[in-house]
Design an enzyme around this catalytic site. Structure first.
Site, mmCIF file in Angstrom:
data_model
loop_
_atom_site.group_PDB
_atom_site.id
_atom_site.type_symbol
_atom_site.label_atom_id
_atom_site.label_comp_id
_atom_site.label_asym_id
_atom_site.label_seq_id
_atom_site.Cartn_x
_atom_site.Cartn_y
_atom_site.Cartn_z
ATOM 1 N N CYS A 231 0.854 -1.181 0.000
ATOM 2 C CA CYS A 231 0.000 0.000 0.000
ATOM 3 C C CYS A 231 0.893 1.235 0.000
ATOM 4 O O CYS A 231 2.115 1.144 0.110
ATOM 5 C CB CYS A 231 -0.905 -0.002 1.227
ATOM 6 S SG CYS A 231 0.024 0.092 2.795
ATOM 7 N N HIS B 175 3.884 1.978 11.802
ATOM 8 C CA HIS B 175 2.798 1.777 12.768
ATOM 9 C C HIS B 175 2.628 2.958 13.715
ATOM 10 O O HIS B 175 1.615 3.055 14.404
ATOM 11 C CB HIS B 175 3.063 0.512 13.584
ATOM 12 C CG HIS B 175 3.478 -0.648 12.740
ATOM 13 N ND1 HIS B 175 4.803 -0.978 12.522
ATOM 14 C CD2 HIS B 175 2.747 -1.531 12.028
ATOM 15 C CE1 HIS B 175 4.853 -2.031 11.714
ATOM 16 N NE2 HIS B 175 3.632 -2.380 11.402
ATOM 17 N N CYS C 22 2.564 5.874 8.906
ATOM 18 C CA CYS C 22 1.623 6.021 7.800
ATOM 19 C C CYS C 22 0.737 7.245 8.050
ATOM 20 O O CYS C 22 0.208 7.416 9.160
ATOM 21 C CB CYS C 22 0.752 4.774 7.686
ATOM 22 S SG CYS C 22 -0.575 4.943 6.464
ATOM 23 N N GLU D 18 0.652 -0.389 16.399
ATOM 24 C CA GLU D 18 -0.190 0.749 16.035
ATOM 25 C C GLU D 18 -1.088 1.152 17.193
ATOM 26 O O GLU D 18 -1.276 2.348 17.467
ATOM 27 C CB GLU D 18 -1.041 0.429 14.800
ATOM 28 C CG GLU D 18 -1.912 1.605 14.383
ATOM 29 C CD GLU D 18 -2.866 1.286 13.245
ATOM 30 O OE1 GLU D 18 -3.932 1.936 13.173
ATOM 31 O OE2 GLU D 18 -2.559 0.394 12.429
#
Length: 314
Positions: A12, A74, A96, A126
Site C-alpha cells: 500500500c 505503525h 503512515c 499501532e
C-alpha cells in the site's frame, strides 16, 4: 489446476513510503540507520533492509547518541517522540499518514477532555502508539477488541465520549463493535468515515471475490502482520480453506489435493516478488494457468519527508 490473483494486493502507499524512507536515509546518510520496530511487518522486507545497513531495535535506549532513527509505519507514542527529542536524535518519521490521522483524533479528544474508546488489537504497535497520544488524566482512553469487551468498559456516561479504530482491522468485525458501542452509548461520537484504511478495505473486498471462485486461498504475509491475518480469517469465514504464508517454502503440497483454483493475495506489507515466487513454485506442483481477478485501481501516493524528497529529486 489454476491460480487466480487478487487485485489489489500487496504493498500500500504507507508501506511504500516507509520502505522508501529507510532506503533514502541509508543512501544519504549511510549505515547504520536505526529503525524503531520493524518498519513494516514483513520478514522479507526487513531482512532486505538489514542487508543494506538498517538496524532494527525495539526501544530508543538501544539507539546510540547522535544516531539517526526512523519510526516505523505503525507510529509511536508521544512519550517515544519526547524521548527522541530529549536525546537530540535525528528522526525520520515513517508513520503512515492514515495512522497519523487517527493519532490526531486521539490527541484532540485528550485536549478536550473527551473520553475515547479505541477499537483495536491489544499489543499491536499501532494500538500502542495510538493509545500513547492520549495524556489527559482526568478523562481516559479505553481499548476494546470485540463486542464482548464493551460490557467491561468502565464508562458510565455517554457524554463527551468518542471512538476511533486501528487502521488494519476486519471491516465486518469492526462494524459489529461500532454497532454495539452505539447501542450502549447512543450519543457516542466517531469519525465521519471509518478509520480502517483504503488498502485494508480494498484487499478485504478483493478476498471476498477471490474466495467465491477458489477452493484454497493463500495469503502472502508475515504472521505478525495484522492486515494479512485479517485476509486469511475472512477467506476462512467464507468457508474456503486459507493459509497465511511468508513464501513458497511454507506451502504444503497436500493443501492442493482436490483443488481446481488457488486464490492468491498478499497483505499490504508483502512485496510482489514474493507473490511471483509463490506462483512459480506452484507451477512446479501442477499449476497450468494464471489469471488476474478484476479489482479497483489504487493511485494513492504518500510523500517522504521533505529532506529526503529534495535528495530524491536531485
Amino acid at each position: 489446476m489454476n491460480i487466480l490473483l487478487a487485485n489489489p494486493r500487496g504493498f500500500c502507499a504507507g508501506v511504500d513510503r516507509a520502505i522508501s524512507i529507510v532506503e533514502l536515509a541509508l543512501e544519504i546518510h549511510g549505515a547504520p540507520i536505526y529503525v524503531r520496530h520493524e518498519v513494516v511487518h514483513n520478514r522479507f522486507v526487513v531482512d532486505g533492509l538489514k542487508a543494506k545497513g538498517a538496524v532494527f531495535v525495539e526501544e530508543l535506549d538501544e539507539v546510540p547518541d547522535d544516531a539517526i532513527v526512523i519510526f516505523s509505519a505503525h507510529g509511536v507514542s508521544q512519550e517515544v517522540r519526547q524521548e527522541a527529542k530529549r536525546r537530540g536524535l535525528k528522526v525520520f518519521d515513517a508513520t503512515c499518514p492514515l495512522v497519523t490521522k487517527v493519532h490526531m483524533q486521539v490527541a484532540r479528544a485528550s485536549k478536550k477532555g473527551t473520553k475515547a474508546i479505541l477499537i483495536g488489537h491489544e499489543g499491536h504497535p499501532e494500538v500502542i502508539g495510538t493509545m500513547g497520544q492520549y495524556d489527559n488524566q482526568d478523562a481516559g482512553i479505553f481499548l476494546v477488541e470485540s463486542v464482548e469487551d464493551i460490557a467491561k468498559l468502565p464508562v458510565s456516561s455517554q457524554d463527551d465520549l468518542t471512538f476511533m479504530t486501528q487502521t488494519t482491522l476486519s471491516i465486518d468485525d469492526t462494524s459489529d463493535v461500532i454497532e454495539a458501542l452505539k447501542e450502549k452509548y447512543p450519543a457516542i461520537q466517531g469519525p465521519r468515515k471509518n478509520d480502517i484504511c483504503y488498502a485494508t478495505t480494498n484487499r478485504q473486498q478483493a478476498v471476498r471475490e477471490l474466495a467465491k471462485q477458489s477452493q484454497l486461498v493463500l495469503v502472502v504475509g508475515s504472521k505478525n502482520s495484522s492486515n494479512s491475518n485479517r485476509l486469511a480469517e475472512l477467506a476462512s469465514r467464507m468457508g474456503v480453506p486459507s493459509k497465511l504464508i511468508d513464501g513458497p517454502q511454507d506451502i504444503d503440497p497436500s493443501w492442493l489435493d482436490g483443488v481446481e483454483t488457488i486464490g492468491i493475495t498478499a497483505g499490504a506489507s508483502a512485496p510482489e516478488v514474493l507473490v511471483q515466487s509463490v506462483v512459480e513454485h506452484l507451477k512446479t506442483l501442477g499449476v497450468t494457468g494464471v489469471s488476474n481477478l478484476e479489482g479497483c485501481e489504487e493511485n494513492m501516493v504518500f510523500e517522504v519527508p521533505k529532506e529526503l524528497r529534495i535528495h530524491e529529486v536531485k
